[in-house]
Design a protein around this motif. Structure first.
Motif, short mmCIF file in Angstrom:
data_model
loop_
_atom_site.label_atom_id
_atom_site.label_comp_id
_atom_site.label_asym_id
_atom_site.label_seq_id
_atom_site.Cartn_x
_atom_site.Cartn_y
_atom_site.Cartn_z
N MET A 216 0.84 -1.20 0.00
CA MET A 216 0.00 0.00 0.00
C MET A 216 0.87 1.25 0.00
SD MET A 216 -2.65 1.36 2.95
CE MET A 216 -1.29 1.48 4.13
N ASP A 217 0.58 2.18 -0.88
CA ASP A 217 1.20 3.50 -0.86
C ASP A 217 0.47 4.32 0.21
OD1 ASP A 217 1.93 6.15 -1.25
OD2 ASP A 217 2.06 5.96 -3.42
N LYS A 218 1.12 4.50 1.35
CA LYS A 218 0.44 5.11 2.49
C LYS A 218 0.00 6.55 2.20
CE LYS A 218 2.16 4.15 6.49
NZ LYS A 218 2.98 4.18 7.73
N ILE A 219 0.85 7.33 1.52
CA ILE A 219 0.50 8.72 1.22
C ILE A 219 -0.72 8.77 0.29
CG2 ILE A 219 1.27 10.87 0.17
CD1 ILE A 219 2.57 10.27 2.84
N THR A 220 -0.72 7.91 -0.72
CA THR A 220 -1.87 7.86 -1.63
C THR A 220 -3.13 7.46 -0.88
OG1 THR A 220 -0.47 7.32 -3.51
CG2 THR A 220 -2.82 6.80 -3.71
N ALA A 221 -3.00 6.48 0.00
CA ALA A 221 -4.16 6.05 0.78
C ALA A 221 -4.68 7.17 1.67
CB ALA A 221 -3.79 4.82 1.62
N MET A 222 -3.77 7.94 2.27
CA MET A 222 -4.17 9.08 3.10
C MET A 222 -4.92 10.11 2.26
SD MET A 222 -0.64 9.39 5.32
CE MET A 222 -0.95 11.07 5.84
N ARG A 223 -4.41 10.37 1.06
CA ARG A 223 -5.06 11.36 0.20
C ARG A 223 -6.46 10.87 -0.21
NH1 ARG A 223 -1.65 15.34 -1.35
NH2 ARG A 223 0.61 14.93 -1.40
N VAL A 224 -6.57 9.60 -0.53
CA VAL A 224 -7.86 9.05 -0.92
C VAL A 224 -8.84 9.11 0.24
CG1 VAL A 224 -9.04 6.92 -1.59
CG2 VAL A 224 -6.95 7.62 -2.78
N PHE A 225 -8.39 8.72 1.42
CA PHE A 225 -9.25 8.78 2.60
C PHE A 225 -9.74 10.22 2.84
CE2 PHE A 225 -9.24 9.89 7.17
CZ PHE A 225 -10.43 9.26 7.53
N ALA A 226 -8.83 11.19 2.74
CA ALA A 226 -9.21 12.59 2.96
C ALA A 226 -10.25 13.04 1.95
CB ALA A 226 -7.97 13.48 2.88
N ARG A 227 -10.09 12.62 0.70
CA ARG A 227 -11.05 13.02 -0.32
C ARG A 227 -12.41 12.40 -0.09
NH1 ARG A 227 -12.77 16.87 -2.22
NH2 ARG A 227 -10.61 17.54 -2.01
N VAL A 228 -12.46 11.14 0.41
CA VAL A 228 -13.73 10.51 0.73
C VAL A 228 -14.43 11.28 1.85
CG1 VAL A 228 -14.86 8.43 1.63
CG2 VAL A 228 -13.03 8.22 -0.07
N VAL A 229 -13.66 11.65 2.88
CA VAL A 229 -14.23 12.43 3.99
C VAL A 229 -14.81 13.74 3.47
CG1 VAL A 229 -13.69 13.66 6.12
CG2 VAL A 229 -12.73 11.38 5.71
N GLU A 230 -14.05 14.42 2.62
CA GLU A 230 -14.46 15.74 2.15
C GLU A 230 -15.62 15.67 1.16
OE1 GLU A 230 -9.89 17.42 2.62
OE2 GLU A 230 -10.71 17.00 0.64
N ALA A 231 -15.62 14.63 0.32
CA ALA A 231 -16.67 14.51 -0.68
C ALA A 231 -17.96 13.91 -0.12
CB ALA A 231 -16.19 13.66 -1.85
N GLY A 232 -17.83 13.11 0.93
CA GLY A 232 -19.01 12.54 1.57
C GLY A 232 -19.45 11.20 1.04
N THR A 233 -18.96 10.81 -0.14
CA THR A 233 -19.28 9.50 -0.70
C THR A 233 -18.06 8.97 -1.45
OG1 THR A 233 -20.07 10.24 -2.88
CG2 THR A 233 -21.67 10.23 -1.07
N PHE A 234 -18.00 7.64 -1.59
CA PHE A 234 -16.92 7.05 -2.37
C PHE A 234 -17.05 7.41 -3.85
CE2 PHE A 234 -16.51 4.55 1.43
CZ PHE A 234 -15.17 4.17 1.47
N THR A 235 -18.28 7.49 -4.32
CA THR A 235 -18.49 7.79 -5.74
C THR A 235 -17.99 9.19 -6.09
OG1 THR A 235 -20.42 6.34 -5.81
CG2 THR A 235 -20.23 8.01 -7.54
#
Length: 303
Positions: free
Chosen positions: A1-20
Motif C-alpha cells: 500500500m502507498d500510504k500517502i496515496t491512501a491518506m489522500r484518498v481517505f481525505a477526499r472521501v471524507v471531504e466529498a461525503g461518498t466514495f463515488t
C-alpha cells in the motif's frame, strides 16, 4: 500500500461525503478508492468510516486521523509546489467558484491576460450564486460579496462595490421616475427582488440617506435568484433593480438603463476571495489570488 496515496484518498472521501464523488474527483475507479481505504483501515487496525448505501460517516477515530493527516498532506503539497515549480510559471488547475455577474463582467475580460502571464495554469470556473461547500466540492477558492462569517475559511478582502438602482427607459416612460424610496412601497412601481439560492429568502433592498433608511421588498411579479437574470429583468423593463454599479456601467453608458434614486444607496459591499483554513494555499492558488486582487483594484474604494 502507498500510504500517502491512501491518506489522500481517505481525505477526499471524507471531504466529498461518498466514495463515488471522491472517485470522480480523484479520477480513479471507485473499487480502487474503496480498496485503498480498506487497506488503510487494516494497516491502522481501526475503523475510519461507517458506510451506508448513500453516504459515509466518519468515526471519531477517523475524524481525529483526518484532522492530523490533512495538515500533513497540505504541508507536503506546499513543499513539492515550492521546490518543483518555477515560481514565475506555476502549473496545474485552480478550481474557482464565483457569482455570475462577477464572472462575466469582471473576471472574463481579464482572463486572456492571466493566461498570457501564466500559460501553464488552467482555471475551472464554477459560476453560481448559491453557497458552495469548498471541501466537499473540491473547490480551491470562492469569490463572494458580503460578510464572511465562516471560520473554516481564510478570507482576503479584495475590494468593494457601490450599489445603484436602475430601470429601462421604457419602464420609466410607463411608470415615471421615482424620487423617494417610499414610492417603491405604495404599489406604483415594480421592484425586481433577489432571493437566496440557498434559503429562498428575499433580500430586501436597502435605501440609505444620512440617518434615513428604508428596506424595500420588491412588489413586482418576478423575483430571481441569479445575478445575471437580475440585471436582465431591468433591461427587459420588468421593474427597478438594485445591483452593483460596475455590473451595469456598460448598460448605463449606452442608454439601455437609467440610474434612479442616485442619492439613496446603502454602503458599498465588500468582496472577498476565500479558501479553506486547514490547507496551506498552493503556489497556483497564491498567484491566482494575487491576480484577483489586481482585477478588483479599481473597485477598492467605493464612492
Amino acid at each position: 500500500m502507498d500510504k500517502i496515496t491512501a491518506m489522500r484518498v481517505f481525505a477526499r472521501v471524507v471531504e466529498a461525503g461518498t466514495f463515488t464523488r471522491a472517485a470522480d474527483q480523484l479520477e480513479m475507479p471507485k473499487p480502487s478508492v474503496t480498496k485503498l481505504v480498506q487497506q488503510l483501515e487494516a494497516h491502522l487496525k481501526v475503523k475510519l468510516l461507517q458506510r451506508t448505501t448513500r453516504r459515509v460517516t466518519v468515526t471519531p477515530e477517523g475524524a481525529a486521523y483526518y484532522q492530523r493527516t490533512a495538515r500533513v498532506l497540505a504541508e507536503l503539497d506546499e513543499i513539492e509546489s515550492d521546490l518543483t515549480q518555477d515560481r514565475t510559471n506555476p502549473t496545474g488547475c485552480v478550481r474557482v467558484n464565483v457569482g455570475a455577474v462577477v464572472a462575466n463582467v469582471l473576471l472574463m475580460p481579464h482572463l486572456p491576460a492571466f493566461h498570457k502571464r501564466y500559460p501553464n495554469l488552467q482555471i475551472a470556473l464554477g459560476v453560481t450564486d448559491r453557497p458552495v461547500d469548498l471541501i466537499g466540492e473540491a473547490v480551491d477558492c470562492v469569490i463572494r460579496g458580503g460578510t464572511m462569517a465562516d471560520q473554516s475559511l481564510v478570507a482576503r478582502r479584495i475590494g468593494r462595490m457601490d450599489f445603484v438602482t436602475v430601470a429601462s427607459p421604457d419602464y420609466l416612460k410607463r411608470h415615471g421616475t421615482p424620487t423617494h424610496p417610499q414610492e417603491l412601497m405604495n404599489g406604483r412601481h415594480a421592484m425586481v427582488s433577489y432571493f437566496s439560492a440557498g434559503t429562498g429568502r428575499v433580500a430586501p433592498a436597502p435605501y440609505v440617506r444620512g440617518d434615513e433608511r428604508f428596506d424595500i421588498t420588491g412588489q413586482g411579479f418576478i423575483s430571481v435568484n441569479e445575478s445575471t437574470a437580475h440585471v436582465n429583468a431591468a433591461l427587459t423593463g420588468l421593474g427597478l433593480v438594485q445591483t452593483f454599479g460596475p455590473v451595469v456601467t456598460p448598460h448605463l453608458e449606452r442608454g439601455a438603463l437609467v440610474e434612479v434614486l442616485g442619492d439613496w444607496a446603502p454602503p458599498p459591499m465588500p468582496f472577498y476571495v476565500a479558501y479553506p483554513a486547514n490547507r496551506n494555499p498552493s503556489l497556483k492558488l497564491r498567484v491566482f489570488v494575487d491576480w484577483v486582487v489586481e482585477v478588483f483594484e479599481p473597485y477598492n474604494h467605493g464612492r
